[in-house]
Design an enzyme around this catalytic site. Structure first.
Site, PDB file in Angstrom:
ATOM      1  N   CYS A 278       3.660   5.828   5.130  1.00  3.68           N
ATOM      2  CA  CYS A 278       4.016   5.359   6.467  1.00  3.68           C
ATOM      3  C   CYS A 278       4.632   6.493   7.295  1.00  3.68           C
ATOM      4  O   CYS A 278       4.809   7.610   6.816  1.00  3.68           O
ATOM      5  CB  CYS A 278       5.000   4.205   6.348  1.00  3.68           C
ATOM      6  SG  CYS A 278       6.617   4.741   5.761  1.00  3.68           S
TER       7      CYS A 278
ATOM      8  N   CYS B  24       4.318  -0.377  -2.245  1.00  2.00           N
ATOM      9  CA  CYS B  24       3.514  -0.529  -1.037  1.00  2.00           C
ATOM     10  C   CYS B  24       2.139   0.116  -1.159  1.00  2.00           C
ATOM     11  O   CYS B  24       1.364   0.078  -0.211  1.00  2.00           O
ATOM     12  CB  CYS B  24       4.255   0.047   0.168  1.00  2.00           C
ATOM     13  SG  CYS B  24       4.817   1.723  -0.094  1.00  2.00           S
TER      14      CYS B  24
ATOM     15  N   ASP C 150       1.333   3.221  -1.405  1.00  2.00           N
ATOM     16  CA  ASP C 150       1.183   4.540  -0.793  1.00  2.00           C
ATOM     17  C   ASP C 150       0.966   5.613  -1.856  1.00  2.00           C
ATOM     18  O   ASP C 150       1.413   5.475  -2.981  1.00  2.00           O
ATOM     19  CB  ASP C 150       2.441   4.906   0.001  1.00  2.00           C
ATOM     20  CG  ASP C 150       2.579   4.028   1.228  1.00  2.00           C
ATOM     21  OD1 ASP C 150       1.552   3.572   1.730  1.00  2.00           O
ATOM     22  OD2 ASP C 150       3.716   3.812   1.648  1.00  2.00           O
TER      23      ASP C 150
ATOM     24  N   CYS D 119      11.237   5.599   1.518  1.00  3.10           N
ATOM     25  CA  CYS D 119      10.023   6.343   1.864  1.00  3.10           C
ATOM     26  C   CYS D 119      10.190   7.832   1.580  1.00  3.10           C
ATOM     27  O   CYS D 119       9.215   8.520   1.283  1.00  3.10           O
ATOM     28  CB  CYS D 119       9.671   6.135   3.326  1.00  3.10           C
ATOM     29  SG  CYS D 119       9.523   4.397   3.778  1.00  3.10           S
TER      30      CYS D 119
HETATM   31 FE1  FES Z   1       5.773   2.795   1.672  1.00  2.00          FE
HETATM   32 FE2  FES Z   1       7.163   3.981   3.676  1.00  2.00          FE
HETATM   33  S1  FES Z   1       6.719   1.864   3.418  1.00  2.00           S
HETATM   34  S2  FES Z   1       6.277   4.893   1.947  1.00  2.00           S
END
Ligand code: FES
Length: 141
Positions: free
Chosen positions: A74, A47, A49, A118
């Site tokens: 997130c 994602c 992050d 996550c």
């Molecule tokens: Fe990527 Fe939560 S959706 S860390």
């Protein structure tokens, strides 16, 4: 048939909400003002992050004295890392490495299964920081 409801399984616990809205040990502002012994930065390729974690470590006992972190992650990543940072303080490096996603979820009163991954982001940053610390300690012998 697909379940299109957005009800019970989408509800976060009160603990998740508290740690998301008031994250513990979150590094506000300029990290250069925070003196640390170890730093880890990881990214989640799924994602995009990123998570950065810094540790103060008692070098004699290998105990984590303090944790600071920041992320682009997130809400679940923020809440999970807030919980992880509280769980890690006071533990030795080896003990901190054993903190599991389940322990974090339990601390938060549960996490939706879809958001379990996550919590891995913070743990990977913690492991990266500890690996870097141990590598630097070896190099300074
Ligand atoms: Fe990527 Fe939560 S959706 S860390």
């Amino acid at each position: 048939m697909t379940d299109n409801s957005c009800q019970n399984s989408w509800v976060y616990s009160d603990e998740v909400k508290e740690h998301f809205l008031n994250p513990k040990n979150f590094l506000m502002g300029d990290e250069s003002k925070y003196k640390y012994d170890a730093k880890g930065i990881v990214g989640n390729p799924i994602c995009g992050d990123q998570m950065c974690m810094m540790l103060k470590i008692d070098k004699k006992t290998d105990t984590i004295l303090d944790v600071k972190w920041k992320t682009y992650g997130c809400a679940s990543a923020i809440a999970s890392t807030s919980a992880l940072s509280e769980l890690a303080k006071g533990r030795t490096l080896n003990e901190a490495l054993k903190i599991s996603a389940q322990e974090i979820a339990d601390y938060l009163g549960g996490l939706p299964a879809q958001k379990f991954h996550c919590s891995v982001l913070g743990h990977e940053a913690l492991k990266n920081a500890i690996d870097n610390y141990r590598q630097n300690s070896q190099n300074n012998l």
